[in-house]
Write a protein that holds these residues in place. Structure first.
Motif, PDB file in Angstrom:
ATOM      1  N   THR A  70      54.143  36.369  36.296  1.00  0.00           N
ATOM      2  CA  THR A  70      53.826  37.043  37.558  1.00  0.00           C
ATOM      3  C   THR A  70      52.762  38.131  37.374  1.00  0.00           C
ATOM      4  N   TYR A  71      52.838  38.880  36.286  1.00  0.00           N
ATOM      5  CA  TYR A  71      51.833  39.925  36.060  1.00  0.00           C
ATOM      6  C   TYR A  71      50.458  39.315  35.793  1.00  0.00           C
ATOM      7  N   ALA A  72      50.436  38.215  35.049  1.00  0.00           N
ATOM      8  CA  ALA A  72      49.167  37.545  34.760  1.00  0.00           C
ATOM      9  C   ALA A  72      48.553  37.000  36.047  1.00  0.00           C
ATOM     10  N   LEU A  73      49.382  36.461  36.924  1.00  0.00           N
ATOM     11  CA  LEU A  73      48.879  35.944  38.195  1.00  0.00           C
ATOM     12  C   LEU A  73      48.331  37.081  39.068  1.00  0.00           C
ATOM     13  N   GLN A  74      49.053  38.189  39.114  1.00  0.00           N
ATOM     14  CA  GLN A  74      48.576  39.336  39.882  1.00  0.00           C
ATOM     15  C   GLN A  74      47.279  39.888  39.301  1.00  0.00           C
ATOM     16  N   ALA A  75      47.188  39.897  37.977  1.00  0.00           N
ATOM     17  CA  ALA A  75      45.955  40.353  37.322  1.00  0.00           C
ATOM     18  C   ALA A  75      44.807  39.403  37.628  1.00  0.00           C
ATOM     19  N   ALA A  76      45.081  38.108  37.655  1.00  0.00           N
ATOM     20  CA  ALA A  76      44.038  37.131  37.964  1.00  0.00           C
ATOM     21  C   ALA A  76      43.547  37.294  39.406  1.00  0.00           C
ATOM     22  N   ILE A  77      44.449  37.620  40.316  1.00  0.00           N
ATOM     23  CA  ILE A  77      44.065  37.879  41.706  1.00  0.00           C
ATOM     24  C   ILE A  77      43.165  39.108  41.769  1.00  0.00           C
ATOM     25  N   ALA A  78      43.575  40.165  41.103  1.00  0.00           N
ATOM     26  CA  ALA A  78      42.766  41.389  41.079  1.00  0.00           C
ATOM     27  C   ALA A  78      41.407  41.119  40.445  1.00  0.00           C
ATOM     28  N   ALA A  79      41.388  40.279  39.417  1.00  0.00           N
ATOM     29  CA  ALA A  79      40.130  39.959  38.741  1.00  0.00           C
ATOM     30  C   ALA A  79      39.169  39.232  39.680  1.00  0.00           C
ATOM     31  N   CYS A  80      39.690  38.380  40.537  1.00  0.00           N
ATOM     32  CA  CYS A  80      38.821  37.694  41.508  1.00  0.00           C
ATOM     33  C   CYS A  80      38.112  38.705  42.400  1.00  0.00           C
ATOM     34  N   HIS A  81      38.840  39.724  42.818  1.00  0.00           N
ATOM     35  CA  HIS A  81      38.224  40.781  43.637  1.00  0.00           C
ATOM     36  C   HIS A  81      37.207  41.564  42.816  1.00  0.00           C
ATOM     37  N   ALA A  82      37.590  41.898  41.594  1.00  0.00           N
ATOM     38  CA  ALA A  82      36.740  42.744  40.751  1.00  0.00           C
ATOM     39  C   ALA A  82      35.455  42.035  40.326  1.00  0.00           C
ATOM     40  N   ARG A  83      35.498  40.750  40.156  1.00  0.00           N
ATOM     41  CA  ARG A  83      34.309  40.001  39.729  1.00  0.00           C
ATOM     42  C   ARG A  83      33.265  39.873  40.834  1.00  0.00           C
ATOM     43  N   ALA A  84      33.689  39.990  42.071  1.00  0.00           N
ATOM     44  CA  ALA A  84      32.773  39.830  43.205  1.00  0.00           C
ATOM     45  C   ALA A  84      32.103  41.160  43.525  1.00  0.00           C
ATOM     46  N   ASN A  85      30.789  41.211  43.335  1.00  0.00           N
ATOM     47  CA  ASN A  85      30.055  42.444  43.632  1.00  0.00           C
ATOM     48  C   ASN A  85      29.984  42.730  45.120  1.00  0.00           C
TER      49      ASN A  85
END
Length: 167
Positions: free
Chosen positions: A43-58
């Motif tokens: 669950t933490y990895a999935l939440q981190a992956a979601i946050a990463a999608c936001h963070a990768r988008a300028n």
């Protein structure tokens, strides 16, 4: 319309140039290390992956909403939380259109845990507004305003309701 209101949609309005790129790089590096170790399904990895999608988008428009919707689908299967389901509805709306997201949000209307949660009618109001269903959207924004104790949120939700009644 002035879009100064609270809710998930505020993420779309943020000036991403002000996000701390050093912390984002550190977070993305930690996520990459975790993925290399096989830590992709918790669950933490999935939440981190979601946050990463936001963070990768300028830019907000560059956000990979289809990936986020898919990640929320997996997370929803693991966690069984109406809040995760509501977040999934938002991601689906962003990826596939407001009608698809509204279908998911509507399925949560009788969820006991969300009966007094102001973000459910806030999300529904936003999606209804995008679909041009302004009267219903206004009702949802007013309901959301009645459920929050935050005066700023109440004011902004009432402003959105008023804007919908003008259409």
């Amino acid at each position: 319309m002035n879009r100064k209101y609270t809710g998930w949609w505020r993420l779309l309005e943020q000036d991403r140039t002000r996000w701390d790129r050093i912390l984002i790089r550190r977070g993305l590096a930690a996520l990459e290390r975790s993925e290399k170790l096989g830590g992709t399904s918790g669950t933490y990895a999935l939440q981190a992956a979601i946050a990463a999608c936001h963070a990768r988008a300028n830019l907000a428009e560059a956000t990979d909403w289809r990936r986020i919707a898919g990640l929320y689908e997996v997370l929803a299967q693991q966690v069984r939380s109406p809040i995760v389901d509501l977040n999934r509805a938002v991601a689906v709306a962003m990826a596939f259109g407001p009608a698809a997201g509204l279908d998911l949000a509507d399925a949560l209307r009788n969820e006991p845990a969300l009966r007094s949660y102001h973000l459910l009618p806030s999300v529904r109001g936003d999606l209804l507004e995008k679909l041009g269903r302004f009267r219903e959207a206004a009702e949802e924004f007013l309901r959301a305003a009645s459920l929050t104790q935050n005066a700023r949120e109440q004011k902004l939700l009432r402003t959105r309701a008023a804007a919908c009644t003008e259409n």
